[in-house]
Design a protein around this motif. Structure first.
Motif, PDB file in Angstrom:
ATOM      1  N   TRP A  35       1.019  -1.213   0.006  1.00  0.00           N
ATOM      2  CA  TRP A  35      -0.390   0.011   0.192  1.00  0.00           C
ATOM      3  C   TRP A  35       1.076   1.211  -0.258  1.00  0.00           C
ATOM      4  CZ3 TRP A  35      -4.875   1.047  -0.625  1.00  0.00           C
ATOM      5  CH2 TRP A  35      -5.418  -0.272  -0.502  1.00  0.00           C
ATOM      6  N   TYR A  36       0.580   2.481  -0.665  1.00  0.00           N
ATOM      7  CA  TYR A  36       1.246   3.728  -0.868  1.00  0.00           C
ATOM      8  C   TYR A  36       0.642   5.067  -0.626  1.00  0.00           C
ATOM      9  CZ  TYR A  36       5.826   1.512  -3.212  1.00  0.00           C
ATOM     10  OH  TYR A  36       6.383   0.195  -3.049  1.00  0.00           O
ATOM     11  N   VAL A  37       0.378   5.458  -0.507  1.00  0.00           N
ATOM     12  CA  VAL A  37      -0.992   7.202  -0.138  1.00  0.00           C
ATOM     13  C   VAL A  37       0.420   8.707  -1.059  1.00  0.00           C
ATOM     14  CG1 VAL A  37       1.067   7.700   1.766  1.00  0.00           C
ATOM     15  CG2 VAL A  37      -1.403   8.628   1.845  1.00  0.00           C
ATOM     16  N   GLN A  38      -0.536   9.087  -1.753  1.00  0.00           N
ATOM     17  CA  GLN A  38      -0.491   9.850  -2.233  1.00  0.00           C
ATOM     18  C   GLN A  38      -0.870  11.492  -1.889  1.00  0.00           C
ATOM     19  OE1 GLN A  38      -0.893  10.036  -6.450  1.00  0.00           O
ATOM     20  NE2 GLN A  38       0.741  11.371  -7.269  1.00  0.00           N
ATOM     21  N   TYR A  39      -0.585  12.262  -1.212  1.00  0.00           N
ATOM     22  CA  TYR A  39      -0.654  13.539  -0.861  1.00  0.00           C
ATOM     23  C   TYR A  39      -0.798  14.730  -1.988  1.00  0.00           C
ATOM     24  CZ  TYR A  39      -0.308  11.571   3.718  1.00  0.00           C
ATOM     25  OH  TYR A  39      -0.426  10.267   4.479  1.00  0.00           O
ATOM     26  N   PRO A  40      -1.306  15.628  -2.419  1.00  0.00           N
ATOM     27  CA  PRO A  40      -1.679  16.726  -3.613  1.00  0.00           C
ATOM     28  C   PRO A  40      -0.159  17.063  -3.801  1.00  0.00           C
ATOM     29  CG  PRO A  40      -3.718  16.811  -1.874  1.00  0.00           C
ATOM     30  CD  PRO A  40      -2.289  15.792  -0.568  1.00  0.00           C
ATOM     31  N   ASN A  41      -0.476  16.793  -5.469  1.00  0.00           N
ATOM     32  CA  ASN A  41       1.272  17.128  -5.369  1.00  0.00           C
ATOM     33  C   ASN A  41       2.487  16.753  -5.376  1.00  0.00           C
ATOM     34  OD1 ASN A  41      -0.760  18.880  -7.580  1.00  0.00           O
ATOM     35  ND2 ASN A  41      -0.437  19.979  -5.620  1.00  0.00           N
ATOM     36  N   ARG A  42       1.715  15.259  -4.362  1.00  0.00           N
ATOM     37  CA  ARG A  42       3.467  14.811  -3.794  1.00  0.00           C
ATOM     38  C   ARG A  42       3.727  13.547  -4.500  1.00  0.00           C
ATOM     39  NH1 ARG A  42       4.477  17.008   0.983  1.00  0.00           N
ATOM     40  NH2 ARG A  42       6.376  15.371   1.374  1.00  0.00           N
ATOM     41  N   GLY A  43       5.112  12.958  -4.066  1.00  0.00           N
ATOM     42  CA  GLY A  43       4.570  11.286  -5.246  1.00  0.00           C
ATOM     43  C   GLY A  43       4.298  10.451  -4.039  1.00  0.00           C
ATOM     44  N   LEU A  44       4.797   9.275  -4.262  1.00  0.00           N
ATOM     45  CA  LEU A  44       3.888   7.782  -3.635  1.00  0.00           C
ATOM     46  C   LEU A  44       5.112   7.518  -2.466  1.00  0.00           C
ATOM     47  CD1 LEU A  44       2.472   7.924  -6.663  1.00  0.00           C
ATOM     48  CD2 LEU A  44       1.876   5.525  -5.877  1.00  0.00           C
ATOM     49  N   GLN A  45       4.036   7.785  -1.116  1.00  0.00           N
ATOM     50  CA  GLN A  45       4.737   6.740  -0.065  1.00  0.00           C
ATOM     51  C   GLN A  45       4.574   6.167   0.403  1.00  0.00           C
ATOM     52  OE1 GLN A  45       4.423  10.062   3.547  1.00  0.00           O
ATOM     53  NE2 GLN A  45       4.420  12.005   1.726  1.00  0.00           N
ATOM     54  N   PHE A  46       5.665   4.998   1.018  1.00  0.00           N
ATOM     55  CA  PHE A  46       4.866   3.385   1.202  1.00  0.00           C
ATOM     56  C   PHE A  46       4.447   3.716   2.751  1.00  0.00           C
ATOM     57  CE2 PHE A  46       5.562  -0.958   1.911  1.00  0.00           C
ATOM     58  CZ  PHE A  46       6.024  -0.973   3.401  1.00  0.00           C
ATOM     59  N   LEU A  47       3.476   2.478   2.691  1.00  0.00           N
ATOM     60  CA  LEU A  47       2.368   2.409   3.854  1.00  0.00           C
ATOM     61  C   LEU A  47       3.315   1.349   4.798  1.00  0.00           C
ATOM     62  CD1 LEU A  47      -0.977   4.268   3.586  1.00  0.00           C
ATOM     63  CD2 LEU A  47       0.912   4.935   4.893  1.00  0.00           C
ATOM     64  N   LEU A  48       2.813   0.145   3.826  1.00  0.00           N
ATOM     65  CA  LEU A  48       2.836  -0.875   4.423  1.00  0.00           C
ATOM     66  C   LEU A  48       2.885  -1.925   3.305  1.00  0.00           C
ATOM     67  CD1 LEU A  48       0.256  -2.348   4.787  1.00  0.00           C
ATOM     68  CD2 LEU A  48      -0.462  -1.202   5.903  1.00  0.00           C
ATOM     69  N   LYS A  49       3.508  -3.135   3.467  1.00  0.00           N
ATOM     70  CA  LYS A  49       4.093  -4.491   3.303  1.00  0.00           C
ATOM     71  C   LYS A  49       3.337  -6.249   2.997  1.00  0.00           C
ATOM     72  CE  LYS A  49       8.524  -5.683   3.495  1.00  0.00           C
ATOM     73  NZ  LYS A  49       9.956  -5.263   2.383  1.00  0.00           N
ATOM     74  N   TYR A  50       3.474  -6.562   2.826  1.00  0.00           N
ATOM     75  CA  TYR A  50       2.735  -8.202   2.969  1.00  0.00           C
ATOM     76  C   TYR A  50       3.687  -8.727   2.034  1.00  0.00           C
ATOM     77  CZ  TYR A  50       1.037 -12.889   3.580  1.00  0.00           C
ATOM     78  OH  TYR A  50       1.261 -14.093   3.838  1.00  0.00           O
ATOM     79  N   ILE A  51       4.091  -9.493   2.477  1.00  0.00           N
ATOM     80  CA  ILE A  51       5.239 -10.834   1.874  1.00  0.00           C
ATOM     81  C   ILE A  51       5.377 -11.636   2.521  1.00  0.00           C
ATOM     82  CG2 ILE A  51       8.086 -10.768   1.438  1.00  0.00           C
ATOM     83  CD1 ILE A  51       7.493  -8.116   0.402  1.00  0.00           C
ATOM     84  N   THR A  52       5.483 -12.479   3.446  1.00  0.00           N
ATOM     85  CA  THR A  52       5.243 -13.812   4.074  1.00  0.00           C
ATOM     86  C   THR A  52       5.087 -13.511   5.551  1.00  0.00           C
ATOM     87  OG1 THR A  52       5.701 -16.036   4.364  1.00  0.00           O
ATOM     88  CG2 THR A  52       7.207 -14.225   4.931  1.00  0.00           C
ATOM     89  N   GLY A  53       4.373 -14.410   6.646  1.00  0.00           N
ATOM     90  CA  GLY A  53       3.818 -14.516   7.411  1.00  0.00           C
ATOM     91  C   GLY A  53       2.447 -14.041   8.136  1.00  0.00           C
ATOM     92  N   ASP A  54       2.536 -13.472   9.279  1.00  0.00           N
ATOM     93  CA  ASP A  54       1.311 -13.074   9.974  1.00  0.00           C
ATOM     94  C   ASP A  54       0.230 -12.131   8.957  1.00  0.00           C
ATOM     95  OD1 ASP A  54       0.946 -11.321  13.021  1.00  0.00           O
ATOM     96  OD2 ASP A  54      -0.632 -12.790  11.201  1.00  0.00           O
ATOM     97  N   ASN A  55      -0.438 -12.743   8.509  1.00  0.00           N
ATOM     98  CA  ASN A  55      -1.600 -11.942   7.754  1.00  0.00           C
ATOM     99  C   ASN A  55      -1.733 -10.500   7.742  1.00  0.00           C
ATOM    100  OD1 ASN A  55      -1.232 -14.344   6.259  1.00  0.00           O
ATOM    101  ND2 ASN A  55      -3.647 -15.198   7.529  1.00  0.00           N
ATOM    102  N   LEU A  56      -1.721 -10.143   9.535  1.00  0.00           N
ATOM    103  CA  LEU A  56      -1.925  -8.679   9.374  1.00  0.00           C
ATOM    104  C   LEU A  56      -0.402  -7.477   9.780  1.00  0.00           C
ATOM    105  CD1 LEU A  56      -3.906  -6.967  10.911  1.00  0.00           C
ATOM    106  CD2 LEU A  56      -3.550  -7.464  13.117  1.00  0.00           C
ATOM    107  N   VAL A  57      -1.118  -6.703   8.971  1.00  0.00           N
ATOM    108  CA  VAL A  57       0.271  -6.371   8.503  1.00  0.00           C
ATOM    109  C   VAL A  57       0.244  -4.481   9.651  1.00  0.00           C
ATOM    110  CG1 VAL A  57       2.337  -5.322   7.276  1.00  0.00           C
ATOM    111  CG2 VAL A  57       1.207  -7.349   6.541  1.00  0.00           C
TER     112      VAL A  57
END
Lengths: 114, 113
Positions: A35-57
């Motif tokens: 998941w990424y977030v983009q604020y107005p007139n900005r680039g995307l910022q990383f929020l979180l990722k799921y690679i493996t393991g616990d289903n709740l990230v």
């Protein structure tokens, strides 16, 4: 081919209420999800990722996401929304094996009202 | 660290003109990529590179060229600008192409008239 669906163009929520931004995906093997977030007139910022393991990230700014393999979903959640969370949110996926690149959804605009 | 930098921030071109969008990163990332963002279409991958000297096409490569002579720089060239290339362009980098998150630059807003 891999794909991501964000079924809602816009999500409206009142400040203090819980929020959910939906994402479903399709890959031929196991997924890496972001998941990424983009604020107005900005680039995307990383929020979180799921690679493996616990289903709740858990990620930045109090956001979390739950990986559900049977429903091929990776919904973004936050227990209590802030006005400052208002932004454009993108879900992205790639297959864990092979040489595929990252595929983004079309984005969901989150509007948090005071 | 400056992260990922892009220049220029804004550009207006006439149809048929050429130009280069610059992208640089100071994180020693191997993987770099160019996306375009259009309303209602999310981000679409134009070209990417897994290391110096290695580039490959993404989803929408036509009309664009790239090269990667150094780890730090990944310029995007528009050969003959067309109105359909009016968009916001983002450069991104990551440690590798596999499981690591990407860091995005601030974007270049390009208008082709």
């Amino acid at each position: 081919a891999q794909s991501v669906a964000q079924p809602e163009d816009q999500v409206n929520v009142a400040e203090g209420n819980p929020l959910t931004v939906k994402c479903t995906y399709s890959v031929s093997g196991n997924p890496y999800l972001f998941w990424y977030v983009q604020y107005p007139n900005r680039g995307l910022q990383f929020l979180l990722k799921y690679i493996t393991g616990d289903n709740l990230v858990k990620g930045s700014y109090g956001f979390e996401a739950e990986f559900n393999k049977s429903q091929t979903s990776f919904h973004l959640k936050k227990p209590s929304a802030l006005v400052s969370d208002s932004a454009l949110y993108f879900c992205a996926v790639r297959e864990s094996s092979g040489y595929s690149t990252l595929t983004f959804g079309k984005g969901t605009m989150l509007l948090v009202s005071p | 660290n400056a992260g990922v930098t892009q220049t220029p921030k804004f550009q207006v071109l006439k149809t048929g003109q050429s130009m280069t969008l610059q992208c640089a990163q100071d994180m020693n990332h191997e993987y770099m990529s160019w996306y375009r963002q259009d309303p209602g279409m999310g981000l679409r991958l134009i070209h990417y590179s897994v290391g110096a000297g290695i580039t490959d096409q993404g989803e929408v490569p036509n009309g664009y060229n790239v090269s990667r002579s150094t780890t730090e720089d990944f310029p995007l060239r528009l050969l003959s600008a067309a109105p359909s290339q009016t968009s916001v362009y983002f450069c991104a980098s990551s440690y590798s192409r596999v499981s690591y998150e990407q860091y995005f630059g601030p974007g270049t807003r390009l208008t082709v008239t």
